[in-house]
Design a protein around this motif. Structure first.
Motif, PDB file in Angstrom:
ATOM      1  N   PHE A 177       0.971  -1.079   0.045  1.00  0.00           N
ATOM      2  CA  PHE A 177       0.148   0.079  -0.102  1.00  0.00           C
ATOM      3  C   PHE A 177       0.906   1.355   0.006  1.00  0.00           C
ATOM      4  O   PHE A 177       1.874   1.273   0.440  1.00  0.00           O
ATOM      5  CB  PHE A 177      -0.940  -0.081   1.224  1.00  0.00           C
ATOM      6  N   PRO A 178       0.485   2.262  -0.683  1.00  0.00           N
ATOM      7  CA  PRO A 178      -0.560   2.555  -1.526  1.00  0.00           C
ATOM      8  C   PRO A 178      -0.148   1.754  -3.146  1.00  0.00           C
ATOM      9  O   PRO A 178       0.693   2.307  -3.767  1.00  0.00           O
ATOM     10  CB  PRO A 178      -0.625   4.027  -1.761  1.00  0.00           C
ATOM     11  N   ARG A 179      -1.085   1.177  -3.372  1.00  0.00           N
ATOM     12  CA  ARG A 179      -0.857   0.365  -4.557  1.00  0.00           C
ATOM     13  C   ARG A 179      -1.326   1.152  -5.884  1.00  0.00           C
ATOM     14  O   ARG A 179      -0.773   0.686  -7.100  1.00  0.00           O
ATOM     15  CB  ARG A 179      -1.746  -0.744  -4.711  1.00  0.00           C
ATOM     16  N   ASN A 180      -1.930   2.093  -5.912  1.00  0.00           N
ATOM     17  CA  ASN A 180      -2.374   2.966  -7.159  1.00  0.00           C
ATOM     18  C   ASN A 180      -2.970   4.286  -6.662  1.00  0.00           C
ATOM     19  O   ASN A 180      -2.719   4.677  -5.455  1.00  0.00           O
ATOM     20  CB  ASN A 180      -3.550   2.352  -7.813  1.00  0.00           C
ATOM     21  N   GLN A 181      -3.437   5.177  -7.462  1.00  0.00           N
ATOM     22  CA  GLN A 181      -3.621   6.806  -7.064  1.00  0.00           C
ATOM     23  C   GLN A 181      -4.830   6.669  -6.358  1.00  0.00           C
ATOM     24  O   GLN A 181      -4.951   7.428  -5.255  1.00  0.00           O
ATOM     25  CB  GLN A 181      -3.819   7.569  -8.444  1.00  0.00           C
ATOM     26  N   ASP A 182      -5.884   5.728  -6.299  1.00  0.00           N
ATOM     27  CA  ASP A 182      -6.785   5.607  -5.513  1.00  0.00           C
ATOM     28  C   ASP A 182      -6.544   5.324  -4.158  1.00  0.00           C
ATOM     29  O   ASP A 182      -7.022   6.058  -3.214  1.00  0.00           O
ATOM     30  CB  ASP A 182      -7.792   4.613  -6.096  1.00  0.00           C
ATOM     31  N   ASN A 183      -5.662   4.521  -3.938  1.00  0.00           N
ATOM     32  CA  ASN A 183      -4.948   4.145  -2.630  1.00  0.00           C
ATOM     33  C   ASN A 183      -4.610   5.317  -1.990  1.00  0.00           C
ATOM     34  O   ASN A 183      -4.526   5.657  -0.687  1.00  0.00           O
ATOM     35  CB  ASN A 183      -3.950   2.992  -2.699  1.00  0.00           C
ATOM     36  N   TYR A 184      -3.493   6.043  -2.828  1.00  0.00           N
ATOM     37  CA  TYR A 184      -2.999   7.307  -2.498  1.00  0.00           C
ATOM     38  C   TYR A 184      -3.726   8.346  -2.027  1.00  0.00           C
ATOM     39  O   TYR A 184      -3.648   8.761  -0.600  1.00  0.00           O
ATOM     40  CB  TYR A 184      -1.984   7.828  -3.478  1.00  0.00           C
ATOM     41  N   ASP A 185      -4.662   8.642  -2.652  1.00  0.00           N
ATOM     42  CA  ASP A 185      -5.720   9.741  -2.446  1.00  0.00           C
ATOM     43  C   ASP A 185      -6.648   9.335  -1.347  1.00  0.00           C
ATOM     44  O   ASP A 185      -6.836  10.248  -0.462  1.00  0.00           O
ATOM     45  CB  ASP A 185      -6.744   9.965  -3.914  1.00  0.00           C
ATOM     46  N   GLY A 186      -7.001   8.232  -1.088  1.00  0.00           N
ATOM     47  CA  GLY A 186      -7.966   7.788   0.021  1.00  0.00           C
ATOM     48  C   GLY A 186      -7.120   8.012   1.242  1.00  0.00           C
ATOM     49  O   GLY A 186      -7.710   8.172   2.348  1.00  0.00           O
ATOM     50  N   TRP A 187      -5.853   7.269   1.179  1.00  0.00           N
ATOM     51  CA  TRP A 187      -5.269   7.405   2.531  1.00  0.00           C
ATOM     52  C   TRP A 187      -4.936   9.017   2.904  1.00  0.00           C
ATOM     53  O   TRP A 187      -5.086   9.379   4.089  1.00  0.00           O
ATOM     54  CB  TRP A 187      -3.625   6.786   2.220  1.00  0.00           C
ATOM     55  N   SER A 188      -4.614   9.998   1.929  1.00  0.00           N
ATOM     56  CA  SER A 188      -4.483  11.034   2.125  1.00  0.00           C
ATOM     57  C   SER A 188      -5.703  11.797   2.856  1.00  0.00           C
ATOM     58  O   SER A 188      -5.429  12.721   3.737  1.00  0.00           O
ATOM     59  CB  SER A 188      -3.999  11.862   0.765  1.00  0.00           C
ATOM     60  N   LYS A 189      -6.584  11.520   2.479  1.00  0.00           N
ATOM     61  CA  LYS A 189      -8.004  11.965   2.944  1.00  0.00           C
ATOM     62  C   LYS A 189      -8.186  11.458   4.347  1.00  0.00           C
ATOM     63  O   LYS A 189      -8.547  12.337   5.203  1.00  0.00           O
ATOM     64  CB  LYS A 189      -9.026  11.538   1.909  1.00  0.00           C
ATOM     65  N   VAL A 190      -7.891  10.065   4.542  1.00  0.00           N
ATOM     66  CA  VAL A 190      -8.390   9.720   5.612  1.00  0.00           C
ATOM     67  C   VAL A 190      -7.483   9.934   6.738  1.00  0.00           C
ATOM     68  O   VAL A 190      -7.738  10.022   8.135  1.00  0.00           O
ATOM     69  CB  VAL A 190      -9.137   8.263   5.613  1.00  0.00           C
ATOM     70  N   ILE A 191      -6.110   9.380   6.538  1.00  0.00           N
ATOM     71  CA  ILE A 191      -5.118   9.434   7.300  1.00  0.00           C
ATOM     72  C   ILE A 191      -4.304  10.693   7.430  1.00  0.00           C
ATOM     73  O   ILE A 191      -3.910  11.545   8.421  1.00  0.00           O
ATOM     74  CB  ILE A 191      -4.215   8.057   7.393  1.00  0.00           C
ATOM     75  N   GLY A 192      -3.562  10.912   6.019  1.00  0.00           N
ATOM     76  CA  GLY A 192      -3.127  12.084   5.833  1.00  0.00           C
ATOM     77  C   GLY A 192      -1.834  12.562   6.837  1.00  0.00           C
ATOM     78  O   GLY A 192      -1.033  11.885   7.218  1.00  0.00           O
ATOM     79  N   ASP A 193      -2.175  13.794   7.258  1.00  0.00           N
ATOM     80  CA  ASP A 193      -0.932  14.227   8.179  1.00  0.00           C
ATOM     81  C   ASP A 193      -1.062  13.949   9.711  1.00  0.00           C
ATOM     82  O   ASP A 193      -0.314  14.436  10.597  1.00  0.00           O
ATOM     83  CB  ASP A 193      -1.374  15.867   8.158  1.00  0.00           C
ATOM     84  N   SER A 194      -2.094  13.085   9.927  1.00  0.00           N
ATOM     85  CA  SER A 194      -2.184  12.301  11.423  1.00  0.00           C
ATOM     86  C   SER A 194      -0.880  11.420  11.567  1.00  0.00           C
ATOM     87  O   SER A 194      -0.705  10.915  12.786  1.00  0.00           O
ATOM     88  CB  SER A 194      -3.431  11.760  11.901  1.00  0.00           C
ATOM     89  N   VAL A 195      -0.089  11.197  10.373  1.00  0.00           N
ATOM     90  CA  VAL A 195       0.925  10.272  10.801  1.00  0.00           C
ATOM     91  C   VAL A 195       2.208  10.907   9.757  1.00  0.00           C
ATOM     92  O   VAL A 195       1.865  11.811   8.958  1.00  0.00           O
ATOM     93  CB  VAL A 195       0.944   8.701  10.063  1.00  0.00           C
TER      94      VAL A 195
END
Ligand code: ADP
Ligand code: C5P
Ligand code: MG
Length: 198
Positions: free
Chosen positions: A96-114
């Motif tokens: 992970f992140p395996r594609n752009q959708d993975n990358y964008d979803g992570w950025s939205k949900v977790i993003g700067d909290s890590v």
């Protein structure tokens, strides 16, 4: 100005083709250095086997070598991180992140909290990875460890995952590891790359 160390959890993504050695190396980091390890693939297989309402979709993606919608994967990762204890942890997130959708979803949900100090890219050629997966298929019980699924997984890796590796490269955050050598030699390289974090 005093440089206060970040209190956020650190996340190191581990990318590479099927059979490049992601799981093997993460297990060694867990054993020797106590990193927490989450494999997106393992979490998806677990969710599929639980028979949840997303099981059929997940299984279809796995057999076809396609990437599961990030809403599913990101929730599993988030739950997995919470279960391990979120605070002040070093997480290896494999596959992970395996594609752009993975990358964008992570950025939205977790993003700067890590913090993501860098990612690992396990580099290996397809012939080597095929030989390893064929060997693994004798005991893995995985319904995608066969040549037909594998070809599709390679195509997805080339077309969708490599652009993400390149994205981290442009940010100066990609650490490329030669995954063709023996397990211990590869691990010695990881130890060098993680110096300062272990
Ligand atoms: P991935 O998680 O990237 O798909 P794995 O870690 O499961 O890959 O490794 C795939 C197979 O190759 C496993 O059977 C593993 O034991 C073997 N393997 C992993 N790393 C190496 C290596 N450096 N040399 C030889 N075999 C390896
Ligand atoms: O990493 P692993 O080889 O265990 O992944 C197996 C499969 O799980 C992938 O080929 C893909 O179908 C699915 N997967 C996914 N999204 C991820 C990780 C894995 O859809 N981020
Ligand atoms: Mg794996």
């Amino acid at each position: 100005m005093v440089d206060t160390p970040s209190l956020k959890p650190q996340v190191f993504f581990v990318l590479g083709g099927p059979g490049s050695g992601k799981g093997t190396q993460c297990a060694k980091m867990v054993e020797k250095y106590g990193f927490a390890h989450l494999s997106a693939g393992d979490l998806l297989r677990e969710e599929r086997d639980s028979g949840s309402e997303t099981a059929a979709l997940i299984n279809q993606c796995i057999v076809e070598g396609k990437i599961v919608p990030v809403e599913i994967t990101c929730q599993l990762l988030k739950k997995g991180m919470e279960k391990q204890g979120w605070a002040a942890k070093r997480f290896l997130i494999d596959g992970f992140p395996r594609n752009q959708d993975n990358y964008d979803g992570w950025s939205k949900v977790i993003g700067d909290s890590v913090d993501v100090p860098f990612i690992l890219f396990m580099d290996a050629d397809e012939d080597t990875m095929i030989a390893r997966i064929i060997e693994r298929s004798k005991t893995s019980g995985r319904n995608d460890d066969n040549i037909e699924s594998l070809k599709k997984r390679f195509a997805t890796f080339r077309n969708e995952t490599m652009p993400i590796v390149e994205l981290y490269e442009t940010m100066g955050k990609c650490r490329k590891i030669n995954g063709l050598r023996g397990i211990e030699e590869v691990f010695a390289d990881l130890e060098t790359v993680f110096a300062g974090f272990i």
